[in-house]
Design a protein around this motif. Structure first.
Motif, PDB file in Angstrom:
ATOM      1  N   LEU A 240      42.029  34.737  49.173  1.00  0.00           N
ATOM      2  CA  LEU A 240      43.488  35.031  48.931  1.00  0.00           C
ATOM      3  C   LEU A 240      44.136  33.558  48.503  1.00  0.00           C
ATOM      4  O   LEU A 240      43.887  32.798  49.156  1.00  0.00           O
ATOM      5  N   GLN A 241      45.132  33.716  47.703  1.00  0.00           N
ATOM      6  CA  GLN A 241      45.999  32.583  47.160  1.00  0.00           C
ATOM      7  C   GLN A 241      47.559  32.899  46.962  1.00  0.00           C
ATOM      8  O   GLN A 241      47.837  34.122  46.420  1.00  0.00           O
ATOM      9  N   ARG A 242      48.324  32.262  47.395  1.00  0.00           N
ATOM     10  CA  ARG A 242      49.950  32.617  47.324  1.00  0.00           C
ATOM     11  C   ARG A 242      50.163  32.643  45.967  1.00  0.00           C
ATOM     12  O   ARG A 242      49.749  31.844  44.893  1.00  0.00           O
ATOM     13  N   GLY A 243      50.834  33.972  45.668  1.00  0.00           N
ATOM     14  CA  GLY A 243      51.310  33.993  44.142  1.00  0.00           C
ATOM     15  C   GLY A 243      50.352  34.754  43.421  1.00  0.00           C
ATOM     16  O   GLY A 243      50.338  34.784  42.253  1.00  0.00           O
ATOM     17  N   CYS A 244      49.107  35.308  43.939  1.00  0.00           N
ATOM     18  CA  CYS A 244      48.078  35.848  43.413  1.00  0.00           C
ATOM     19  C   CYS A 244      47.905  37.276  43.684  1.00  0.00           C
ATOM     20  O   CYS A 244      48.085  37.561  45.147  1.00  0.00           O
ATOM     21  N   ILE A 245      47.263  38.209  43.032  1.00  0.00           N
ATOM     22  CA  ILE A 245      46.729  39.517  43.501  1.00  0.00           C
ATOM     23  C   ILE A 245      45.137  39.390  43.447  1.00  0.00           C
ATOM     24  O   ILE A 245      44.798  39.207  42.359  1.00  0.00           O
ATOM     25  N   THR A 246      44.593  39.545  44.484  1.00  0.00           N
ATOM     26  CA  THR A 246      43.038  39.692  44.526  1.00  0.00           C
ATOM     27  C   THR A 246      42.710  41.351  44.497  1.00  0.00           C
ATOM     28  O   THR A 246      43.222  41.950  45.164  1.00  0.00           O
ATOM     29  N   ASP A 247      41.797  41.467  43.326  1.00  0.00           N
ATOM     30  CA  ASP A 247      41.551  43.160  43.317  1.00  0.00           C
ATOM     31  C   ASP A 247      39.952  43.224  43.211  1.00  0.00           C
ATOM     32  O   ASP A 247      39.092  42.383  42.787  1.00  0.00           O
ATOM     33  N   LEU A 248      39.533  44.036  44.407  1.00  0.00           N
ATOM     34  CA  LEU A 248      38.024  44.557  44.537  1.00  0.00           C
ATOM     35  C   LEU A 248      38.200  45.870  43.771  1.00  0.00           C
ATOM     36  O   LEU A 248      38.721  46.907  43.984  1.00  0.00           O
ATOM     37  N   ARG A 249      36.825  46.052  42.989  1.00  0.00           N
ATOM     38  CA  ARG A 249      36.950  47.442  42.217  1.00  0.00           C
ATOM     39  C   ARG A 249      35.112  47.749  42.606  1.00  0.00           C
ATOM     40  O   ARG A 249      34.519  46.962  41.984  1.00  0.00           O
ATOM     41  N   GLY A 250      34.863  48.600  42.862  1.00  0.00           N
ATOM     42  CA  GLY A 250      33.517  49.275  42.831  1.00  0.00           C
ATOM     43  C   GLY A 250      32.999  50.289  43.750  1.00  0.00           C
ATOM     44  O   GLY A 250      33.838  50.982  44.229  1.00  0.00           O
ATOM     45  N   PRO A 251      31.669  50.478  43.818  1.00  0.00           N
ATOM     46  CA  PRO A 251      31.468  51.773  44.578  1.00  0.00           C
ATOM     47  C   PRO A 251      31.188  51.516  46.085  1.00  0.00           C
ATOM     48  O   PRO A 251      30.374  50.539  46.399  1.00  0.00           O
ATOM     49  N   LEU A 252      31.803  52.341  46.661  1.00  0.00           N
ATOM     50  CA  LEU A 252      31.731  52.038  48.232  1.00  0.00           C
ATOM     51  C   LEU A 252      30.407  52.939  49.012  1.00  0.00           C
ATOM     52  O   LEU A 252      29.866  52.571  50.012  1.00  0.00           O
ATOM     53  N   PHE A 253      30.126  53.750  48.303  1.00  0.00           N
ATOM     54  CA  PHE A 253      29.099  55.109  48.959  1.00  0.00           C
ATOM     55  C   PHE A 253      27.807  55.029  48.061  1.00  0.00           C
ATOM     56  O   PHE A 253      26.980  55.855  48.530  1.00  0.00           O
ATOM     57  N   SER A 254      27.503  54.137  47.013  1.00  0.00           N
ATOM     58  CA  SER A 254      26.583  54.139  46.257  1.00  0.00           C
ATOM     59  C   SER A 254      26.344  52.605  45.899  1.00  0.00           C
ATOM     60  O   SER A 254      27.215  51.958  45.676  1.00  0.00           O
ATOM     61  N   GLY A 255      25.202  52.470  45.269  1.00  0.00           N
ATOM     62  CA  GLY A 255      25.111  51.000  44.445  1.00  0.00           C
ATOM     63  C   GLY A 255      25.046  49.941  45.350  1.00  0.00           C
ATOM     64  O   GLY A 255      24.800  50.050  46.579  1.00  0.00           O
ATOM     65  N   ASN A 256      25.250  48.682  45.080  1.00  0.00           N
ATOM     66  CA  ASN A 256      25.077  47.554  45.904  1.00  0.00           C
ATOM     67  C   ASN A 256      26.299  46.894  45.712  1.00  0.00           C
ATOM     68  O   ASN A 256      27.266  46.907  45.098  1.00  0.00           O
ATOM     69  N   THR A 257      26.279  45.582  46.578  1.00  0.00           N
ATOM     70  CA  THR A 257      27.555  44.755  46.603  1.00  0.00           C
ATOM     71  C   THR A 257      27.661  44.086  45.404  1.00  0.00           C
ATOM     72  O   THR A 257      28.846  43.736  44.741  1.00  0.00           O
ATOM     73  N   SER A 258      26.558  44.001  44.514  1.00  0.00           N
ATOM     74  CA  SER A 258      26.603  43.209  43.114  1.00  0.00           C
ATOM     75  C   SER A 258      27.478  43.889  42.121  1.00  0.00           C
ATOM     76  O   SER A 258      27.740  43.665  41.104  1.00  0.00           O
ATOM     77  N   ASP A 259      27.568  45.426  42.554  1.00  0.00           N
ATOM     78  CA  ASP A 259      28.266  46.379  41.536  1.00  0.00           C
ATOM     79  C   ASP A 259      29.788  46.060  41.583  1.00  0.00           C
ATOM     80  O   ASP A 259      30.376  46.699  40.825  1.00  0.00           O
ATOM     81  N   TRP A 260      30.092  45.460  42.654  1.00  0.00           N
ATOM     82  CA  TRP A 260      31.773  45.158  42.885  1.00  0.00           C
ATOM     83  C   TRP A 260      32.337  43.894  41.870  1.00  0.00           C
ATOM     84  O   TRP A 260      31.343  43.213  41.616  1.00  0.00           O
ATOM     85  N   THR A 261      33.468  44.187  41.263  1.00  0.00           N
ATOM     86  CA  THR A 261      34.077  43.256  40.527  1.00  0.00           C
ATOM     87  C   THR A 261      35.028  42.600  41.213  1.00  0.00           C
ATOM     88  O   THR A 261      35.667  43.369  42.070  1.00  0.00           O
ATOM     89  N   VAL A 262      35.318  41.296  41.268  1.00  0.00           N
ATOM     90  CA  VAL A 262      36.495  40.528  42.075  1.00  0.00           C
ATOM     91  C   VAL A 262      37.019  39.961  41.131  1.00  0.00           C
ATOM     92  O   VAL A 262      36.716  38.892  40.426  1.00  0.00           O
ATOM     93  N   THR A 263      38.323  40.124  41.145  1.00  0.00           N
ATOM     94  CA  THR A 263      39.427  39.316  39.955  1.00  0.00           C
ATOM     95  C   THR A 263      40.470  38.623  41.050  1.00  0.00           C
ATOM     96  O   THR A 263      40.921  39.240  41.903  1.00  0.00           O
ATOM     97  N   MET A 264      41.205  37.568  40.535  1.00  0.00           N
ATOM     98  CA  MET A 264      42.400  37.082  41.087  1.00  0.00           C
ATOM     99  C   MET A 264      43.241  36.674  39.805  1.00  0.00           C
ATOM    100  O   MET A 264      42.874  36.120  39.012  1.00  0.00           O
ATOM    101  N   GLU A 265      44.375  37.214  39.869  1.00  0.00           N
ATOM    102  CA  GLU A 265      45.252  36.946  39.015  1.00  0.00           C
ATOM    103  C   GLU A 265      46.915  36.611  39.460  1.00  0.00           C
ATOM    104  O   GLU A 265      47.010  37.251  40.280  1.00  0.00           O
ATOM    105  N   PRO A 266      47.543  35.802  38.686  1.00  0.00           N
ATOM    106  CA  PRO A 266      48.663  35.696  39.080  1.00  0.00           C
ATOM    107  C   PRO A 266      49.637  36.964  39.086  1.00  0.00           C
ATOM    108  O   PRO A 266      49.489  37.901  38.190  1.00  0.00           O
TER     109      PRO A 266
END
Length: 284
Positions: free
Chosen positions: A253-279
């Motif tokens: 987490l960083q001040r002034g930014c939005i951290t976004d997680l997107r991916g499958p929670l009930f199928s697939g693997n951790t590697s299938d998730w994408t993590v982005t941080m944008e102002p």
């Protein structure tokens, strides 16, 4: 004679000790390096100073916190695009703030910290040094910049893309733990306190090309980045039995930014998730 002589010696000793104590006490007082008082920093005389807000909008409320050196003088709340303030002559450090949609800012001026871990605290601020003289001064413009955001845009979104893998009606709730709700964040430092690390919220369903469950979390955030946050998600069915979920990736987490997680929670693997941080570019 012996008695008289003895008395005289004792009296001289007492006087000497008293004198030494007086010198020591005077030296201690003279060595006092405490900070000057407000009355020593500022004159009792005042001068009217005009201020104008560049980004004023209807229903906005601005908060002024006035300092002389490190000494807090007082506060004011302003609801117009222009104002005239009587300031004591001398050097001032002004902190101007505006809450989201005119809300309170949750600022503790005595120790320059923000208190609160809900999304109600969302602040844009700017700092200004000004020396007030006996003479009239030009209008001072106050511009609050988005880069000086304190909380509402320091947020996390978690988007679950495989909600179709479970029966939505059978799903009771999604429980998220490990999110660091923080309290007492310093304005310009990295000091903070974690208030709690648990958050429970009903899922948010959104319609579109695919059914998505979203959860939104907000917290105060210091000036430095908070790393290695591990969220844990627990889902129960209608009978209270746990539904297996995928381990989420670690985030920051960083001040002034939005951290976004997107991916499958009930199928697939951790590697299938994408993590982005944008102002956060949204102008409050």
């Amino acid at each position: 004679m012996k008695t008289r002589t003895s008395f005289t010696v004792s009296r001289l000793t007492l006087l000497a000790l008293t004198y030494m104590f007086t010198l020591a006490f005077t030296a201690c007082v003279g060595d006092d390096d405490s900070e000057p008082t407000i009355d020593e920093l500022l004159s009792e005389e005042t001068t009217p100073i005009d201020f104008e807000f560049d980004d004023f909008e209807y229903l906005d409320r601005y908060f002024l916190f006035d300092y002389a050196g490190n000494k807090y003088i007082g506060s004011d709340t302003l609801t117009t695009s222009k104002c005239t303030l009587e300031l004591r002559q001398g050097k001032h450090h002004l902190i101007w703030m505006k809450g989201r949609y005119g809300s309170d800012v949750g600022f503790i001026p005595q120790n320059r910290t923000f208190s609160g871990y809900t999304s109600n605290i969302n602040v844009t601020y700017t700092e200004m040094d000004i020396e007030v003289s006996p003479y009239l001064m030009p209008v001072r413009k106050v511009t609050l910049q988005n880069k000086n955001q304190i909380e509402g845009n320091t947020s996390l979104t978690v988007m679950v893309t495989d909600i179709d893998k479970i029966d939505i009606k059978a799903s009771k709730e999604i429980k998220v733990t490990g999110f660091p709700f923080m309290n007492n964040i310093s304005l310009d430092g990295n000091n903070y306190e974690i208030e709690k690390e648990i958050y429970t919220n009903w899922v948010h369903f959104m319609s579109g090309k695919e059914d998505i469950v979203g959860i939104y979390l907000y917290t105060l955030c210091p000036t430095n980045i908070i790393e290695d946050i591990q969220l844990k998600v627990e889902v129960q069915d209608a009978k209270g039995k746990p539904i297996p979920t995928t381990t989420l990736p670690r985030i920051s987490l960083q001040r002034g930014c939005i951290t976004d997680l997107r991916g499958p929670l009930f199928s697939g693997n951790t590697s299938d998730w994408t993590v982005t941080m944008e102002p956060d570019e949204y102008e409050y």
